[in-house]
Design a protein around this motif. Structure first.
Motif, PDB file in Angstrom:
ATOM      1  N   GLN A  94      21.468  -8.365   9.914  1.00 13.15           N
ATOM      2  CA  GLN A  94      21.558  -8.913  11.256  1.00 13.15           C
ATOM      3  C   GLN A  94      20.707  -8.076  12.208  1.00 13.15           C
ATOM      4  N   LEU A  95      19.978  -8.738  13.087  1.00 14.56           N
ATOM      5  CA  LEU A  95      19.119  -8.063  14.042  1.00 14.56           C
ATOM      6  C   LEU A  95      19.547  -8.423  15.464  1.00 14.56           C
ATOM      7  N   ILE A  96      19.858  -7.395  16.238  1.00 15.15           N
ATOM      8  CA  ILE A  96      20.188  -7.562  17.654  1.00 15.15           C
ATOM      9  C   ILE A  96      19.026  -6.981  18.445  1.00 15.15           C
ATOM     10  N   GLY A  97      18.432  -7.802  19.300  1.00 17.72           N
ATOM     11  CA  GLY A  97      17.313  -7.357  20.121  1.00 17.72           C
ATOM     12  C   GLY A  97      17.755  -7.019  21.535  1.00 17.72           C
TER      13      GLY A  97
ATOM     14  N   LEU B 263      12.866  -4.482  21.965  1.00 21.71           N
ATOM     15  CA  LEU B 263      11.816  -5.332  21.407  1.00 21.71           C
ATOM     16  C   LEU B 263      10.491  -4.599  21.260  1.00 21.71           C
TER      17      LEU B 263
ATOM     18  N   ASN C 288      11.410 -13.683  18.616  1.00 20.18           N
ATOM     19  CA  ASN C 288      12.595 -14.378  18.115  1.00 20.18           C
ATOM     20  C   ASN C 288      12.224 -15.323  16.973  1.00 20.18           C
TER      21      ASN C 288
ATOM     22  N   PHE D 277      16.673 -13.345  15.805  1.00 17.67           N
ATOM     23  CA  PHE D 277      17.724 -12.454  16.283  1.00 17.67           C
ATOM     24  C   PHE D 277      19.103 -13.077  16.153  1.00 17.67           C
ATOM     25  N   GLN D 278      20.060 -12.251  15.774  1.00 13.09           N
ATOM     26  CA  GLN D 278      21.464 -12.665  15.802  1.00 13.09           C
ATOM     27  C   GLN D 278      21.918 -12.775  17.255  1.00 13.09           C
ATOM     28  N   LYS D 279      21.511 -11.806  18.056  1.00 13.24           N
ATOM     29  CA  LYS D 279      21.840 -11.770  19.486  1.00 13.24           C
ATOM     30  C   LYS D 279      20.655 -11.162  20.224  1.00 13.24           C
ATOM     31  N   LEU D 280      20.524 -11.520  21.492  1.00 18.32           N
ATOM     32  CA  LEU D 280      19.550 -10.899  22.394  1.00 18.32           C
ATOM     33  C   LEU D 280      20.313 -10.392  23.610  1.00 18.32           C
TER      34      LEU D 280
ATOM     35  N   SER E 265      28.295  -8.862  14.200  1.00 20.73           N
ATOM     36  CA  SER E 265      27.117  -8.852  13.333  1.00 20.73           C
ATOM     37  C   SER E 265      27.406  -8.139  12.021  1.00 20.73           C
TER      38      SER E 265
END
Length: 126
Positions: A72-75, A49, A90, A95-98, A114
């Motif tokens: 798709q964004l994974i944080g 992040l 967020n 985010f797609q996933k954190l 993703s």
């Protein structure tokens, strides 16, 4: 997973082994990286992040979303980052996933999900 290469952008302190395994571009920062980034080739970004708070990330992200609306964004949450900062990021980037860390046992599953989601949604639009 070498056949999936060039669809991923790893930003921040991602372990080199992970980026090598998935074949994506691995950058510590976006500073000076413009010539390496081809928006049409990015389906999934995984980033700590802290990198999302860089002044040029938002403009890059908007450009990438223009080329791939289903990006798709994974944080990956940095240690010490306050909950309200995570919440604001967020809201801004959806985010797609954190994940708590790059060592999350489900990281590979999330990367594959993703990528599949981005590509499927892009195919539906065509």
């Amino acid at each position: 997973m070498p056949s999936l290469n060039s669809r991923f952008l790893f930003l921040g302190d991602c372990p080199e082994e992970l980026a090598d395994q998935w074949g994506g571009l691995n950058l510590k920062s976006l500073n000076g990286a413009n010539d390496q980034l081809i928006p049409e080739k990015i389906d999934v970004i995984i980033s700590n992040l802290h990198c999302l708070q860089e002044k040029n990330f938002e403009s890059h992200f908007q450009n990438w979303k223009t080329h791939n609306p289903h990006l798709q964004l994974i944080g990956v949450i940095d240690k010490g980052l306050a909950f309200d900062q995570v919440h604001q990021l967020n809201k801004k980037f959806d985010f797609q996933k954190l994940l708590d860390s790059y060592q999350d046992p489900q990281i590979e599953t999330f990367l594959l999900q993703s990528l599949s989601q981005s590509q499927e949604l892009n195919q539906v639009e065509q």
